[in-house]
Design a protein around this motif. Structure first.
Motif, short mmCIF file in Angstrom:
data_model
loop_
_atom_site.label_atom_id
_atom_site.label_comp_id
_atom_site.label_asym_id
_atom_site.label_seq_id
_atom_site.Cartn_x
_atom_site.Cartn_y
_atom_site.Cartn_z
N GLY A 174 0.82 -1.21 0.00
CA GLY A 174 0.00 0.00 0.00
C GLY A 174 0.85 1.25 0.00
N PHE A 175 1.95 1.21 0.77
CA PHE A 175 2.85 2.36 0.81
C PHE A 175 3.47 2.61 -0.57
CE2 PHE A 175 7.16 4.10 1.42
CZ PHE A 175 6.84 5.29 2.05
N LEU A 176 3.96 1.57 -1.20
CA LEU A 176 4.56 1.73 -2.53
C LEU A 176 3.54 2.21 -3.55
CD1 LEU A 176 6.90 -1.39 -2.79
CD2 LEU A 176 7.61 1.00 -2.76
N ARG A 177 2.34 1.68 -3.47
CA ARG A 177 1.28 2.11 -4.41
C ARG A 177 1.06 3.61 -4.31
NH1 ARG A 177 -2.19 -0.97 -2.65
NH2 ARG A 177 -2.00 -2.63 -4.21
N HIS A 178 0.93 4.11 -3.11
CA HIS A 178 0.70 5.54 -2.92
C HIS A 178 1.95 6.35 -3.23
CE1 HIS A 178 -3.38 5.45 -1.32
NE2 HIS A 178 -3.05 4.37 -0.65
N LEU A 179 3.12 5.78 -2.99
CA LEU A 179 4.37 6.49 -3.31
C LEU A 179 4.49 6.73 -4.81
CD1 LEU A 179 7.00 7.72 -2.35
CD2 LEU A 179 8.01 5.42 -2.34
N HIS A 180 4.13 5.73 -5.60
CA HIS A 180 4.12 5.92 -7.05
C HIS A 180 3.19 7.07 -7.43
CE1 HIS A 180 6.44 2.65 -8.96
NE2 HIS A 180 6.12 1.91 -7.91
N ARG A 181 2.08 7.20 -6.75
CA ARG A 181 1.09 8.23 -7.08
C ARG A 181 1.56 9.62 -6.69
NH1 ARG A 181 -4.27 5.03 -4.79
NH2 ARG A 181 -4.40 3.47 -6.47
N VAL A 182 2.16 9.77 -5.52
CA VAL A 182 2.51 11.11 -5.06
C VAL A 182 3.84 11.59 -5.64
CG1 VAL A 182 1.17 10.91 -2.94
CG2 VAL A 182 3.60 10.30 -2.91
N TYR A 183 4.76 10.67 -5.88
CA TYR A 183 6.09 11.06 -6.38
C TYR A 183 6.16 11.02 -7.91
CZ TYR A 183 11.18 10.88 -7.04
OH TYR A 183 12.47 11.11 -7.44
N LYS A 184 5.33 10.18 -8.52
CA LYS A 184 5.23 10.07 -9.98
C LYS A 184 6.60 9.83 -10.64
CE LYS A 184 1.07 12.93 -10.36
NZ LYS A 184 0.85 13.01 -8.92
N VAL A 188 9.62 4.49 8.43
CA VAL A 188 8.17 4.54 8.19
C VAL A 188 7.53 3.28 8.76
CG1 VAL A 188 6.37 4.85 6.48
CG2 VAL A 188 8.63 5.84 6.08
N ASP A 189 6.47 3.46 9.53
CA ASP A 189 5.83 2.38 10.27
C ASP A 189 4.84 1.61 9.41
OD1 ASP A 189 4.95 0.72 12.26
OD2 ASP A 189 3.79 2.25 13.33
N THR A 190 5.35 0.92 8.40
CA THR A 190 4.49 0.06 7.57
C THR A 190 4.43 -1.34 8.17
OG1 THR A 190 6.39 -0.51 6.17
CG2 THR A 190 5.00 1.31 5.43
N LYS A 191 3.36 -2.03 7.85
CA LYS A 191 3.19 -3.40 8.30
C LYS A 191 3.78 -4.36 7.27
CE LYS A 191 -1.11 -2.27 10.74
NZ LYS A 191 -2.57 -2.56 10.83
N PRO A 192 4.39 -5.46 7.68
CA PRO A 192 4.60 -5.84 9.07
C PRO A 192 5.95 -5.40 9.64
CG PRO A 192 5.12 -7.70 7.68
CD PRO A 192 4.67 -6.58 6.76
N THR A 193 6.95 -5.14 8.76
CA THR A 193 8.32 -4.97 9.27
C THR A 193 8.98 -3.65 8.85
OG1 THR A 193 9.07 -6.35 7.41
CG2 THR A 193 8.81 -7.43 9.55
N GLY A 194 8.18 -2.66 8.51
CA GLY A 194 8.70 -1.31 8.32
C GLY A 194 9.57 -1.11 7.10
N VAL A 195 9.66 0.15 6.67
CA VAL A 195 10.56 0.53 5.59
C VAL A 195 11.33 1.77 6.02
CG1 VAL A 195 9.05 -0.39 3.78
CG2 VAL A 195 8.90 2.04 4.40
N VAL A 196 12.40 2.03 5.30
CA VAL A 196 13.15 3.28 5.46
C VAL A 196 13.20 3.95 4.09
CG1 VAL A 196 15.52 4.14 5.64
CG2 VAL A 196 14.54 2.80 7.50
N VAL A 197 12.96 5.25 4.07
CA VAL A 197 13.02 6.03 2.84
C VAL A 197 14.22 6.97 2.95
CG1 VAL A 197 11.78 7.56 1.27
CG2 VAL A 197 10.51 5.92 2.67
#
Length: 264
Positions: free
Chosen positions: A5-15, A175-184
């Protein structure tokens, strides 16, 4: 929100106008891309419909980046942005293509993830966005180098520590994504040799036997921000514009302050 879900929205906002993925697995994250992409995995098993112009590379990431021209596909492949060619001819039609969005989810060992970051950064700009997965293990067992749990991050969480210590010029956001977080990571500098020059020293200090000493603040996600907050921030449009116009690194300063202010 989970990582997809995070990646999906990242594609949308960062384009982003191109995408690199290290660690393809079944292709669910790759399926989110709609732009020319390169995906690297020595044993991918894609079972998902892919809707982008993609070059699937069956190789380790180390072998991939050792190639003479690893990002050839992004320069010569089909490109929906040819109308922008006059503005950005190097990135779109020739020369050394620069990565805009990269997702690192390869081997879950610190030294592999660190090398992946180093290699990705060589092909990025300050305005690029680099995401590393599995950066917030929930317990010590999950963070073990020798896997013995179902859910497994390995010790890649140490990459964030190393980047903050050796590369304060970068901005590292948990970033507090489920289940094991990401770093940007923002502010990449392809000219930096700090990590390369210090690599042996870093490996000697950070590659240690299990059990790993995972900091409490990592496991409780003390410094991680909600994905919705980061994705909803107001810096994405100016970051994308600076990227598209190929603004110099001096433009990172004001944007860095805006990114740092998110969640505070």
């Amino acid at each position: 929100m989970d990582r997809h879900g995070f990646l999906r929205h990242l594609h949308r906002v960062y384009k982003p106008r191109n995408y690199l993925e290290i660690g393809v697995n079944d292709g669910r994250s790759l399926a989110l891309s709609r732009v020319p992409s390169v995906a690297v995995d020595p044993a991918f098993k894609v079972v998902t419909s892919i809707s982008c112009d993609v070059h699937l590379v069956k190789a380790t990431s180390d072998d991939f980046f050792a190639r003479k021209d690893p990002l050839l596909h992004l320069r010569n492949g089909r490109n929906p942005f040819r109308a922008l060619a006059r503005r950005d001819p190097v990135n779109l039609l020739g020369g050394d293509p620069k990565l805009e969005l990269s997702f690192i989810d390869g081997m879950h060992l610190f030294e592999f993830a660190l090398r992946d970051f180093m290699n990705v950064e060589k092909h990025s700009r300050w305005s690029s966005v680099i995401v590393l997965d599995d950066m917030l293990p929930r317990d010590i067992d999950e963070a073990a180098r020798d896997r013995h749990t179902n859910a497994w991050t390995g010790d890649v969480y140490k990459v964030a520590t190393v980047l903050r210590r050796y590369r304060p010029d970068l901005l590292v956001v948990e970033v507090d994504t489920k289940p094991t977080g990401v770093v940007v990571v923002f502010g990449a500098n392809p000219e930096s040799t700090v990590l390369k020059d210090s690599y042996d020293e870093i490996i000697k200090e950070y590659v240690v036997p299990d059990p790993q000493q995972v900091p409490e603040e990592v496991m409780v996600r003390k410094n991680a921000i909600a994905p919705e907050i980061l994705l909803g921030a107001d810096f994405w449009r100016p970051l994308s514009r600076a990227r598209d116009l190929r603004r110099g690194h001096s433009a990172f300063g004001p944007l860095r302050k805006r990114i740092e202010a998110v969640g505070h």
